[in-house]
Each structure stands twice: as C-alpha cells, then as structure tokens.
Write a protein that holds these residues in place. Structure first.
Motif, PDB file in Angstrom:
ATOM      1  N   GLU A  91       0.846  -1.184   0.000  1.00 29.33           N
ATOM      2  CA  GLU A  91       0.000   0.000   0.000  1.00 29.33           C
ATOM      3  C   GLU A  91       0.885   1.239   0.000  1.00 29.33           C
ATOM      4  N   THR A  92       0.326   2.318  -0.450  1.00 27.24           N
ATOM      5  CA  THR A  92       1.075   3.561  -0.455  1.00 27.24           C
ATOM      6  C   THR A  92       0.849   4.351   0.829  1.00 27.24           C
ATOM      7  N   ASN A  93       0.011   3.863   1.699  1.00 27.87           N
ATOM      8  CA  ASN A  93      -0.294   4.540   2.950  1.00 27.87           C
ATOM      9  C   ASN A  93       0.915   4.477   3.887  1.00 27.87           C
ATOM     10  N   ALA A  94       1.491   5.628   4.176  1.00 31.47           N
ATOM     11  CA  ALA A  94       2.696   5.685   5.009  1.00 31.47           C
ATOM     12  C   ALA A  94       2.439   5.140   6.409  1.00 31.47           C
ATOM     13  N   GLU A 152      11.850   1.915   1.745  1.00 30.82           N
ATOM     14  CA  GLU A 152      10.798   2.003   0.744  1.00 30.82           C
ATOM     15  C   GLU A 152       9.811   3.107   1.114  1.00 30.82           C
ATOM     16  N   LEU A 153       9.481   3.183   2.384  1.00 28.94           N
ATOM     17  CA  LEU A 153       8.577   4.216   2.877  1.00 28.94           C
ATOM     18  C   LEU A 153       9.189   5.604   2.666  1.00 28.94           C
ATOM     19  N   SER A 154      10.457   5.745   2.979  1.00 27.70           N
ATOM     20  CA  SER A 154      11.142   7.032   2.799  1.00 27.70           C
ATOM     21  C   SER A 154      11.162   7.439   1.327  1.00 27.70           C
ATOM     22  N   PHE A 155      11.475   6.481   0.456  1.00 35.61           N
ATOM     23  CA  PHE A 155      11.520   6.748  -0.975  1.00 35.61           C
ATOM     24  C   PHE A 155      10.141   7.136  -1.497  1.00 35.61           C
ATOM     25  N   ALA A 156       9.114   6.405  -1.083  1.00 34.93           N
ATOM     26  CA  ALA A 156       7.744   6.704  -1.514  1.00 34.93           C
ATOM     27  C   ALA A 156       7.303   8.072  -1.014  1.00 34.93           C
ATOM     28  N   GLY A 211       5.996  17.162  -1.014  1.00 34.88           N
ATOM     29  CA  GLY A 211       5.702  17.739   0.293  1.00 34.88           C
ATOM     30  C   GLY A 211       6.807  17.464   1.291  1.00 34.88           C
ATOM     31  N   GLY A 212       7.881  16.853   0.829  1.00 36.09           N
ATOM     32  CA  GLY A 212       8.997  16.567   1.710  1.00 36.09           C
ATOM     33  C   GLY A 212       8.798  15.281   2.467  1.00 36.09           C
ATOM     34  N   SER A 213       9.776  14.414   2.407  1.00 34.21           N
ATOM     35  CA  SER A 213       9.653  13.121   3.080  1.00 34.21           C
ATOM     36  C   SER A 213       9.529  13.283   4.579  1.00 34.21           C
TER      37      SER A 213
END
Length: 124
Positions: free
Chosen positions: A16-19, A46-50, A56-58
């Motif tokens: 999922e794309t949900n952080a 992967e979360l950081s990259f996504a 909006g800035g990681s």
C-alpha cells in the motif's frame, strides 16, 4: 503481557502507499524479535523513498505517520481484557485503579518499543 499491536501475529507486508500502514507493518516486524532487521530496514527505506516521490517533503509525510502511530498506541483501548469494557462504560469498581495502572504500564512498554524502533531505523 499483551500489546495493542500484536507482535505475535503481525499483518503481512502490504504494498500500500499509505505511510501509516507501512510504518505500522515495519514496527510489527520489528516487534517479532526475529532476524527481520533487513526486512524492517527495506520497508522503512521504501517508505522514505515513496514519501519523497509523493512530494511535500519526506520529513513531513514520515513525521505525520510517526505521530499518528504514536497516537494510536496511546489511545487504543485493550481488546483482550473484558474488564476494560466495565471501566470504559463509566462504572468504576475498587479494582479499576489497578486495571488502569496495568493498562497504562502496558502502553508505556509498547511506546518504549516504538521509540526504540524509530531510533534503530534512524527515524528518531
């Protein structure tokens, strides 16, 4: 001692794309205490990259996910303790203070694990 997020039965990693969900998955893997360090690091990377790709800035996306998960840990009522329903309904007995104390101690333990996780994956 049970935790609000079951470290024994974590959800499988989802794409999922949900952080928030990805951070939760990484935390649950971390809590397994098995040799999941590589999987946890890969999921966090992967979360950081996504988050960076989303704009909006990681930092803001990750910060929001960390704050939300921290709030969920703090605010979640225990599901496995039927006595909590008695307290939640407003009727307090003599043992209510002990139940509340144990629940808060459990939450503190889980939150300490969460902070250790954040430190170990360089998010803190």
């Amino acid at each position: 001692m049970t935790t609000p997020f079951s470290a024994k039965n974590p959800k499988p990693i989802r794409l999922e794309t949900n952080a928030l969900e990805r951070l939760k998955d990484a935390f649950l893997l971390y809590c397994q205490k098995e040799d999941n360090r590589a999987k946890v690091n890969a999921l966090v990377n992967e979360l950081s990259f996504a988050a960076e790709r989303a704009g909006g800035g990681s930092a803001s996306v990750l910060d929001e996910a960390v704050l939300k998960l921290s709030s969920q840990i703090i605010d979640e009522a225990p599901r496995s303790d039927p006595r909590w329903a008695e307290i939640s309904s407003g009727s307090l007995s003599a043992s209510s203070a002990v139940i509340i104390f144990e629940h808060l101690r459990s939450k503190l333990h889980v939150h300490d694990l969460f902070l250790q996780f954040l430190s170990d994956v360089d998010l803190l």
